[in-house]
Design an enzyme around this catalytic site. Structure first.
Site, PDB file in Angstrom:
ATOM      1  N   GLU A 174      -7.716   5.732   8.906  1.00 57.40           N
ATOM      2  CA  GLU A 174      -7.458   7.242   8.332  1.00 57.40           C
ATOM      3  C   GLU A 174      -6.543   6.813   6.907  1.00 57.40           C
ATOM      4  O   GLU A 174      -5.590   6.149   7.084  1.00 57.40           O
ATOM      5  CB  GLU A 174      -6.604   7.951   9.422  1.00 57.40           C
ATOM      6  CG  GLU A 174      -7.185   8.094  10.624  1.00 57.40           C
ATOM      7  CD  GLU A 174      -6.654   7.039  11.893  1.00 57.40           C
ATOM      8  OE1 GLU A 174      -5.611   6.716  11.637  1.00 57.40           O
ATOM      9  OE2 GLU A 174      -7.375   6.938  12.926  1.00 57.40           O
TER      10      GLU A 174
ATOM     11  N   ILE B 190       0.709  -1.196   0.003  1.00 60.26           N
ATOM     12  CA  ILE B 190      -0.034  -0.159  -0.117  1.00 60.26           C
ATOM     13  C   ILE B 190       0.884   1.293   0.127  1.00 60.26           C
ATOM     14  O   ILE B 190       0.442   2.022  -0.747  1.00 60.26           O
ATOM     15  CB  ILE B 190      -0.959  -0.085   1.201  1.00 60.26           C
ATOM     16  CG1 ILE B 190      -1.980  -1.170   1.136  1.00 60.26           C
ATOM     17  CG2 ILE B 190      -1.456   1.190   1.519  1.00 60.26           C
ATOM     18  CD1 ILE B 190      -2.780  -1.030  -0.205  1.00 60.26           C
ATOM     19  N   GLY B 191       1.810   1.188   0.666  1.00 58.18           N
ATOM     20  CA  GLY B 191       2.852   2.464   1.036  1.00 58.18           C
ATOM     21  C   GLY B 191       3.574   2.698  -0.441  1.00 58.18           C
ATOM     22  O   GLY B 191       3.703   3.906  -0.856  1.00 58.18           O
TER      23      GLY B 191
ATOM     24  N   TYR C   3     -11.329  -3.248  27.152  1.00 60.71           N
ATOM     25  CA  TYR C   3     -11.286  -1.975  26.693  1.00 60.71           C
ATOM     26  C   TYR C   3     -12.920  -1.939  26.525  1.00 60.71           C
ATOM     27  O   TYR C   3     -13.512  -0.935  26.850  1.00 60.71           O
ATOM     28  CB  TYR C   3     -10.817  -1.839  25.279  1.00 60.71           C
ATOM     29  CG  TYR C   3     -11.074  -0.604  24.628  1.00 60.71           C
ATOM     30  CD1 TYR C   3     -10.166   0.337  24.846  1.00 60.71           C
ATOM     31  CD2 TYR C   3     -11.892  -0.335  23.578  1.00 60.71           C
ATOM     32  CE1 TYR C   3     -10.206   1.637  24.509  1.00 60.71           C
ATOM     33  CE2 TYR C   3     -12.174   0.947  23.139  1.00 60.71           C
ATOM     34  CZ  TYR C   3     -11.550   1.866  23.521  1.00 60.71           C
ATOM     35  OH  TYR C   3     -11.541   3.094  23.088  1.00 60.71           O
TER      36      TYR C   3
END
Length: 178
Positions: free
Chosen positions: A121, A96-97, A151
């Site tokens: 994001e 992806i980078g 959590y």
């Protein structure tokens, strides 16, 4: 310590890790290759931490969607992941980078007990076409030391998130919109 692919697989079979849907072919030596979900939000206008972010939402067509530089996109993982036993780290990856896509740079930690489809994001360096269900990054599972605190049982603003969620920092700011 990071779990190996075979340990992730074993923990899925014992119920210590949830990845839904799960495909053992997506296991790597130390991670699981997660995919982009089929919905994306485009954040519109100026961003202000004291007010909810305005956005448009759309389904990513099977023919793809071109991401444009200068825009903030919020996406979602195809998989729902979680574990009461392990913490998670969600990252983009080299593939992806190499396309100039920065994904999930600011918040890679998934706490023990957080079982979610992750809000992502996403930024693009150049116009780039993305597709629903494409491999978008790697998920690792980490051994946590100390007394676990789920959590989901914390008074956390994102505990109930199960899809794309905007920043809710405005809930914490004096004078922010509640």
């Amino acid at each position: 310590m990071i779990l190996t692919g075979s340990e992730i697989d074993a923990a899925i079979h014992t119920g210590e890790i949830t990845i839904d849907p799960y495909d053992p072919a997506r296991l790597s030596p130390n991670s699981y290759d997660w995919r982009l979900g089929g919905t994306i939000r485009v954040c519109v206008g100026a961003l202000d931490a004291a007010v909810p972010t305005a956005f448009t939402e759309q389904t990513i067509p099977t023919t793809g969607l071109v991401l444009e530089p200068g825009l903030l996109y919020l996406g979602v993982t195809h998989e729902r992941t979680g574990s009461e036993a392990y913490a998670q780290m969600l990252n983009g990856d080299r593939t992806i980078g190499s396309l100039g896509i920065w994904v999930h740079v600011s918040a890679p930690l998934g706490h023990q007990g957080h079982a979610i489809r992750w809000t992502l994001e996403i930024r693009a360096a150049k116009p780039v076409r993305i597709y629903p269900g494409m491999t978008f990054g790697k998920l690792v599972f980490l051994t946590a030391y100390g007394t676990p605190a789920s959590y989901q049982l914390q008074p956390a603003k994102y505990a109930a998130t199960d899809g794309i969620d905007i920043s809710r920092l405005y809930e914490e700011l004096p004078g922010g919109v509640l």
